[in-house]
Design an enzyme around this catalytic site. Structure first.
Site, PDB file in Angstrom:
ATOM      1  N   HIS A  27      -1.416 -10.923  -4.863  1.00 31.42           N
ATOM      2  CA  HIS A  27       0.015 -10.601  -4.808  1.00 31.42           C
ATOM      3  C   HIS A  27       0.883 -11.619  -5.545  1.00 31.42           C
ATOM      4  O   HIS A  27       1.837 -11.269  -6.218  1.00 31.42           O
ATOM      5  CB  HIS A  27       0.479 -10.507  -3.350  1.00 31.42           C
ATOM      6  CG  HIS A  27      -0.255  -9.443  -2.584  1.00 31.42           C
ATOM      7  ND1 HIS A  27      -0.180  -8.118  -2.918  1.00 31.42           N
ATOM      8  CD2 HIS A  27      -1.087  -9.519  -1.519  1.00 31.42           C
ATOM      9  CE1 HIS A  27      -0.929  -7.416  -2.077  1.00 31.42           C
ATOM     10  NE2 HIS A  27      -1.495  -8.240  -1.223  1.00 31.42           N
ATOM     11  N   HIS A  46       0.824  -1.220   0.000  1.00 30.89           N
ATOM     12  CA  HIS A  46       0.000   0.000   0.000  1.00 30.89           C
ATOM     13  C   HIS A  46       0.854   1.265   0.000  1.00 30.89           C
ATOM     14  O   HIS A  46       0.513   2.253  -0.655  1.00 30.89           O
ATOM     15  CB  HIS A  46      -0.966  -0.001   1.190  1.00 30.89           C
ATOM     16  CG  HIS A  46      -1.830  -1.226   1.239  1.00 30.89           C
ATOM     17  ND1 HIS A  46      -2.392  -1.710   2.392  1.00 30.89           N
ATOM     18  CD2 HIS A  46      -2.201  -2.097   0.251  1.00 30.89           C
ATOM     19  CE1 HIS A  46      -3.088  -2.802   2.122  1.00 30.89           C
ATOM     20  NE2 HIS A  46      -2.979  -3.066   0.835  1.00 30.89           N
ATOM     21  N   ASP A  78      -3.397  -2.869  -4.735  1.00 30.50           N
ATOM     22  CA  ASP A  78      -2.364  -3.894  -4.529  1.00 30.50           C
ATOM     23  C   ASP A  78      -1.526  -4.087  -5.794  1.00 30.50           C
ATOM     24  O   ASP A  78      -0.306  -4.236  -5.732  1.00 30.50           O
ATOM     25  CB  ASP A  78      -3.006  -5.231  -4.146  1.00 30.50           C
ATOM     26  CG  ASP A  78      -3.524  -5.245  -2.714  1.00 30.50           C
ATOM     27  OD1 ASP A  78      -3.101  -4.391  -1.911  1.00 30.50           O
ATOM     28  OD2 ASP A  78      -4.351  -6.130  -2.407  1.00 30.50           O
ATOM     29  N   HIS A 114      -9.550  -2.177  -4.310  1.00 29.53           N
ATOM     30  CA  HIS A 114      -8.400  -2.476  -3.469  1.00 29.53           C
ATOM     31  C   HIS A 114      -7.423  -3.411  -4.190  1.00 29.53           C
ATOM     32  O   HIS A 114      -6.202  -3.274  -4.046  1.00 29.53           O
ATOM     33  CB  HIS A 114      -8.803  -3.058  -2.109  1.00 29.53           C
ATOM     34  CG  HIS A 114      -7.603  -3.195  -1.238  1.00 29.53           C
ATOM     35  ND1 HIS A 114      -7.039  -2.119  -0.586  1.00 29.53           N
ATOM     36  CD2 HIS A 114      -6.783  -4.242  -1.020  1.00 29.53           C
ATOM     37  CE1 HIS A 114      -5.932  -2.503   0.002  1.00 29.53           C
ATOM     38  NE2 HIS A 114      -5.751  -3.794  -0.231  1.00 29.53           N
TER      39      HIS A 114
HETATM   40 ZN    ZN Z   1      -3.921  -4.680  -0.079  1.00 28.04          ZN
END
Ligand code: ZN
Length: 320
Positions: free
Chosen positions: A272, A87, A249, A245
């Site tokens: 991720h 973030h 990321d 969100h």
């Molecule tokens: Zn995140």
């Protein structure tokens, strides 16, 4: 991406700024101090506060990734050093900061309210200045795709800067399928992405806790989704906050390329791990990208001239 007259120059922070909070996974407190840095430093993490041990310095680079389970962790041969880097990296990349030292005195970047907003505020407080050095971009030259099960991610050529397209699909009535696509520049990042918070499902909490994750999670920093509703009293900030969100990321994870990307990234049911895999695959294929910089004469020109300027490789293929 910082288009306009400043797009050709590197930037850093004008001053220091501090952010303090707890890690969402470790539950440990930490203070982050953002420092200005010299041209060509890139983004560097400085892990301080390790009793009796020397401070550790780590470049924000995809080679430094040691884990991608629920967060992006950076480390080196001595093990993991800083967790949940995505973030703060998203905020720096989103606002166009090329050079900064992120000093952190704990094992994890604080989660704050679960979004990138606190880091945007810190950068605003510090201010951004341009440096007398030209900015080097990584331009995607051909599509690179990685598929894992029913998820896939792809980087493809896109001359207008960094574009992020994320799509999620959860077997949950409240979320279902959501998609977002936007060109990332400071204005759009601030408005559309920075406020979007981390989310988690109530049904996963026990499992996460027993695996040592989400120990610092609370309604203060996570949108908590139950069977049929969001449990946070204030509700959601956007109807599609979840997929936004995921875009935050992605911006943060792709910042580990080490230079601003000129290309479009599409992530479908990813996270991720996929972001890291696609970036690694791109960088491993030396024919899929090139370093470019904006020629001086192009900087004042129209968009089409700028785009044309990017077609000129500024560095040889030996550059790394
Ligand atoms: Zn995140």
């Amino acid at each position: 991406m910082t288009w306009g007259v400043l797009a050709g120059r590197q930037t850093t922070l004008q001053d220091h700024a501090t952010v303090a909070g707890v890690g969402v996974h470790s539950g440990r407190p930490a203070t982050v101090t953002l420092h200005p840095a010299e041209p060509n430093t890139g983004i560097v993490f400085l892990r301080s506060g390790t009793e009796g041990r020397r401070d550790r310095e780590l470049k924000a680079h995809f080679h430094s990734v040691t884990a991608t389970e629920f967060a992006t962790v950076l480390g080196d041969k001595n093990g993991p050093a800083v967790s949940t880097t995505e973030h703060i990296l998203a905020a720096l990349r989103g606002l166009g900061v090329d050079n900064a030292v992120i000093e952190v005195d704990g094992p994890e970047i604080p989660i704050m309210d679960g979004s990138a907003a606190a880091f945007v505020s810190a950068i605003d407080q510090a201010g951004i200045v341009t440096l007398p050095a030209s900015r080097r971009y990584i331009q995607v030259l051909k599509p690179v795709r990685v598929a894992k099960g029913d998820s896939y991610g792809e980087l493809r050529p896109y001359l207008r800067g960094l574009r992020i397209e994320t799509e999620i699909e959860f077997d949950h009535t409240l979320i279902g399928r959501q998609a977002v696509a936007l060109d990332v520049e400071p204005g759009s990042f601030r408005r559309e992405l920075a406020p979007a918070r981390t989310f988690g499902f109530m049904r996963d909490v026990e499992k996460l806790w027993s695996a040592g994750y989400a120990l610092g999670a609370s309604f203060e920093n996570t949108v908590v989704v139950a069977e049929d509703r969001v449990l946070n009293p204030e509700g959601v900030r956007f109807a599609d906050e979840f997929v936004r969100h995921k875009a935050v990321d992605a911006v943060g994870d792709l910042a580990l390329s080490g230079a601003p990307l000129i290309g479009a990234y599409r992530s479908v049911r990813g996270g991720h791990k996929l972001n890291h895999a696609v970036l690694t695959a791109l960088m491993a294929d030396r024919s899929a990208w090139a370093y470019v910089e904006m020629p001086e004469s192009r900087r004042r020109r129209s968009y089409s001239d700028i785009a044309a300027g990017f077609a000129i490789p500024a560095y040889g293929s030996e550059a790394s």
